[in-house]
Design a protein around this motif. Structure first.
Motif, PDB file in Angstrom:
ATOM      1  N   LYS A   1      63.615  52.415 -64.424  1.00 53.38           N
ATOM      2  CA  LYS A   1      64.655  51.937 -65.158  1.00 53.38           C
ATOM      3  C   LYS A   1      64.468  50.434 -65.120  1.00 53.38           C
ATOM      4  CE  LYS A   1      67.669  55.391 -62.918  1.00 53.38           C
ATOM      5  NZ  LYS A   1      69.004  55.780 -62.042  1.00 53.38           N
ATOM      6  N   TYR A   2      64.852  49.952 -66.545  1.00 54.84           N
ATOM      7  CA  TYR A   2      65.001  48.609 -66.744  1.00 54.84           C
ATOM      8  C   TYR A   2      66.322  48.205 -67.300  1.00 54.84           C
ATOM      9  CZ  TYR A   2      59.873  48.998 -66.350  1.00 54.84           C
ATOM     10  OH  TYR A   2      58.475  49.147 -65.791  1.00 54.84           O
ATOM     11  N   GLU A   3      66.826  47.037 -67.043  1.00 55.53           N
ATOM     12  CA  GLU A   3      68.105  46.898 -67.942  1.00 55.53           C
ATOM     13  C   GLU A   3      67.938  45.178 -68.345  1.00 55.53           C
ATOM     14  OE1 GLU A   3      71.745  48.283 -66.167  1.00 55.53           O
ATOM     15  OE2 GLU A   3      72.532  46.191 -66.089  1.00 55.53           O
ATOM     16  N   VAL A   4      68.407  44.970 -69.396  1.00 63.31           N
ATOM     17  CA  VAL A   4      68.557  43.515 -69.968  1.00 63.31           C
ATOM     18  C   VAL A   4      69.999  43.470 -70.361  1.00 63.31           C
ATOM     19  CG1 VAL A   4      67.564  41.971 -71.568  1.00 63.31           C
ATOM     20  CG2 VAL A   4      66.144  43.599 -70.697  1.00 63.31           C
ATOM     21  N   THR A   5      70.417  42.234 -70.117  1.00 59.74           N
ATOM     22  CA  THR A   5      71.820  41.928 -70.591  1.00 59.74           C
ATOM     23  C   THR A   5      71.729  40.672 -71.467  1.00 59.74           C
ATOM     24  OG1 THR A   5      72.889  42.748 -68.719  1.00 59.74           O
ATOM     25  CG2 THR A   5      74.203  41.237 -69.972  1.00 59.74           C
ATOM     26  N   VAL A   6      72.451  40.734 -72.737  1.00 60.05           N
ATOM     27  CA  VAL A   6      72.513  39.683 -73.662  1.00 60.05           C
ATOM     28  C   VAL A   6      73.766  39.117 -73.724  1.00 60.05           C
ATOM     29  CG1 VAL A   6      71.914  38.645 -75.850  1.00 60.05           C
ATOM     30  CG2 VAL A   6      70.469  40.438 -74.849  1.00 60.05           C
ATOM     31  N   ARG A   7      74.139  38.046 -73.635  1.00 58.82           N
ATOM     32  CA  ARG A   7      75.596  37.377 -73.510  1.00 58.82           C
ATOM     33  C   ARG A   7      75.832  36.100 -74.560  1.00 58.82           C
ATOM     34  NH1 ARG A   7      78.645  33.294 -70.630  1.00 58.82           N
ATOM     35  NH2 ARG A   7      76.746  32.711 -69.384  1.00 58.82           N
ATOM     36  N   MET A   8      76.629  36.377 -75.571  1.00 56.08           N
ATOM     37  CA  MET A   8      76.774  35.191 -76.440  1.00 56.08           C
ATOM     38  C   MET A   8      77.243  34.099 -75.753  1.00 56.08           C
ATOM     39  SD  MET A   8      75.402  36.708 -79.191  1.00 56.08           S
ATOM     40  CE  MET A   8      74.511  37.502 -78.123  1.00 56.08           C
ATOM     41  N   LEU A   9      77.120  32.868 -76.068  1.00 58.00           N
ATOM     42  CA  LEU A   9      77.558  31.645 -75.594  1.00 58.00           C
ATOM     43  C   LEU A   9      78.482  30.753 -76.730  1.00 58.00           C
ATOM     44  CD1 LEU A   9      74.099  29.965 -73.723  1.00 58.00           C
ATOM     45  CD2 LEU A   9      76.147  31.764 -72.787  1.00 58.00           C
TER      46      LEU A   9
ATOM     47  N   SER B   1      69.616  37.978 -69.520  1.00 60.74           N
ATOM     48  CA  SER B   1      69.285  37.956 -68.008  1.00 60.74           C
ATOM     49  C   SER B   1      68.850  39.420 -67.588  1.00 60.74           C
ATOM     50  CB  SER B   1      70.816  37.681 -67.292  1.00 60.74           C
ATOM     51  OG  SER B   1      71.795  38.692 -67.790  1.00 60.74           O
ATOM     52  N   PHE B   2      68.007  39.566 -66.559  1.00 67.61           N
ATOM     53  CA  PHE B   2      67.242  40.870 -66.203  1.00 67.61           C
ATOM     54  C   PHE B   2      66.921  40.563 -64.780  1.00 67.61           C
ATOM     55  CE2 PHE B   2      64.540  37.350 -67.861  1.00 67.61           C
ATOM     56  CZ  PHE B   2      63.617  37.346 -67.099  1.00 67.61           C
ATOM     57  N   ASP B   3      66.511  41.547 -64.200  1.00 65.70           N
ATOM     58  CA  ASP B   3      66.076  41.943 -62.906  1.00 65.70           C
ATOM     59  C   ASP B   3      64.838  41.494 -62.716  1.00 65.70           C
ATOM     60  OD1 ASP B   3      65.151  42.415 -60.201  1.00 65.70           O
ATOM     61  OD2 ASP B   3      66.295  44.383 -60.265  1.00 65.70           O
ATOM     62  N   GLN B   4      64.249  40.226 -62.296  1.00 64.32           N
ATOM     63  CA  GLN B   4      63.090  39.544 -62.062  1.00 64.32           C
ATOM     64  C   GLN B   4      62.065  40.505 -61.254  1.00 64.32           C
ATOM     65  OE1 GLN B   4      65.294  38.555 -60.575  1.00 64.32           O
ATOM     66  NE2 GLN B   4      64.841  37.882 -58.551  1.00 64.32           N
TER      67      GLN B   4
ATOM     68  N   PHE C   1      75.931  42.477 -74.713  1.00 63.45           N
ATOM     69  CA  PHE C   1      75.661  43.941 -74.667  1.00 63.45           C
ATOM     70  C   PHE C   1      74.577  43.969 -73.844  1.00 63.45           C
ATOM     71  CE2 PHE C   1      73.308  41.698 -77.775  1.00 63.45           C
ATOM     72  CZ  PHE C   1      72.115  42.098 -77.946  1.00 63.45           C
ATOM     73  N   VAL C   2      74.512  45.203 -73.200  1.00 67.45           N
ATOM     74  CA  VAL C   2      73.304  45.482 -72.331  1.00 67.45           C
ATOM     75  C   VAL C   2      72.425  46.854 -72.925  1.00 67.45           C
ATOM     76  CG1 VAL C   2      72.907  46.703 -69.972  1.00 67.45           C
ATOM     77  CG2 VAL C   2      75.070  45.148 -70.500  1.00 67.45           C
ATOM     78  N   ILE C   3      70.985  46.489 -72.403  1.00 70.66           N
ATOM     79  CA  ILE C   3      70.146  47.378 -73.002  1.00 70.66           C
ATOM     80  C   ILE C   3      69.605  47.990 -71.515  1.00 70.66           C
ATOM     81  CG2 ILE C   3      67.846  47.834 -73.974  1.00 70.66           C
ATOM     82  CD1 ILE C   3      68.310  44.936 -75.536  1.00 70.66           C
ATOM     83  N   ARG C   4      69.760  49.570 -71.554  1.00 68.40           N
ATOM     84  CA  ARG C   4      69.321  50.203 -70.286  1.00 68.40           C
ATOM     85  C   ARG C   4      68.369  51.141 -70.658  1.00 68.40           C
ATOM     86  NH1 ARG C   4      75.208  51.359 -67.533  1.00 68.40           N
ATOM     87  NH2 ARG C   4      75.718  49.189 -67.077  1.00 68.40           N
TER      88      ARG C   4
END
Length: 319
Positions: free
Chosen positions: A311-319, A258-261, A163-166
């Motif tokens: 704008k900020y965006e964070v992606t969370v991916r299950m492993l 993951s995110f834009d550093q 999922f992505v948080i924008r």
């Protein structure tokens, strides 16, 4: 149209519930299920933050001893924010302040700001292009004070377990205002224990204080719950790619953030290995949690002009 089912919710969907009883009485919860093992709970009455995260039926996040607490119980005095800190997977910190209580240019600022205890003015959800999409509007505005609007979108994939948080934050006032944001993401048992493998692909690691520096070489190593443990925080710098993960070999599951550093240029690892206070924070943000006054002194404080958006965006991916 699937001829085998009567309603989409047999496979996936979003349901709205309300809590009854306790400090969370009346709070709305959006229960999200992508039909592939990913489940999360979004709390519209708490900044549309994510209070629970589960993958294949296993809990991935930390839920604090105070449990659900409605915004009416929030006390902005000093560090009393902790009394209603549900934690969950995501608690948004800011927008006027992050970190230690302080006084900055005459303004008294509480721990981690007020946005996490602010209800959404508007919230709705739709299915769109293979995603379940939740959209919310949260206003951090006051008379004779800052005026911020947060437009939040949480996009949950129906094809991948991610999922992505924008977020879009706009200064809706007529004055330049400081802006601090921290995505306080909290890992919990059984994802988190002494066998968890933590990887933060940073290029530089620094201890927040002398206490954390005493154990700097073990920043990535988790331990069993320890009575009287005092939190340790480590600050990570990324040159190319903002990425952090935790994996639990005993359950064969984990997650990656993951995110834009370049825009979320301050990453905090909050290592808290206490009894029942057992949590690992993997937290990207635009500041460190040392107080707004310290960020100003160091020249790291960010600002928004009137009418300006970020704008900020964070992606969370299950492993």
């Amino acid at each position: 149209m699937n001829p085998y089912i009567g309603h989409d919710s047999q496979l996936y969907g979003i349901e709205e519930h309300r809590l009854v009883g306790g400090k969370g009485d009346g709070m709305r919860l959006l229960e999200v299920n992508n039909g592939k093992g990913l489940e999360l709970t979004v709390s519209p009455d708490r900044c549309a933050d994510i209070s629970r995260l589960r993958y294949r039926g296993i809990n991935m996040s930390y839920f604090s001893p105070c449990g659900y607490a409605a915004p009416a119980f929030y006390d902005r005095t000093g560090s009393n924010w902790l009394k209603t800190f549900t934690a969950g997977f995501l608690t948004t910190c800011g927008l006027q302040a992050v970190g230690s209580p302080c006084v900055d240019e005459g303004e008294e600022l509480p721990l981690h700001g007020t946005i996490a205890n602010t209800p959404s003015d508007q919230v709705y959800w739709i299915e769109e292009d293979g995603y379940l999409v939740i959209r919310a509007v949260i206003r951090d505005e006051a008379l004779f004070a800052r005026k911020y609007r947060l437009d939040r979108e949480i996009r949950v994939s129906l094809t991948e377990n991610e999922f992505v948080i924008r977020d879009v934050i706009e200064n809706t006032g007529d004055a330049v205002q400081p802006l601090e944001v921290l995505y306080h993401m909290n890992m919990g048992y059984p994802l988190l224990d002494e066998d968890s493998i933590v990887e933060i692909l940073s290029d530089e690691v620094a201890a927040r204080d002398e206490h954390a520096a005493e154990d700097l070489e073990n920043w990535m190593k988790m331990i069993k719950p320890e009575a009287g443990y005092v939190e340790r925080c480590y600050y990570h710098k990324f040159e190319k790619e903002g990425k952090a993960s935790i994996y639990q070999p005993k359950i064969g599951q984990g997650l990656e953030i993951s995110f834009d550093q370049e825009v979320l240029d301050c990453f905090v690892e909050w290592k808290m290995m206490g009894v029942r206070d057992y949590v690992l924070g993997l937290e990207c943000g635009n500041c460190y949690p040392d107080g707004r006054d310290v960020m100003r002194e160091k020249g790291m404080l960010k600002f928004l002009e009137p009418g300006e958006k970020v704008k900020y965006e964070v992606t969370v991916r299950m492993l």
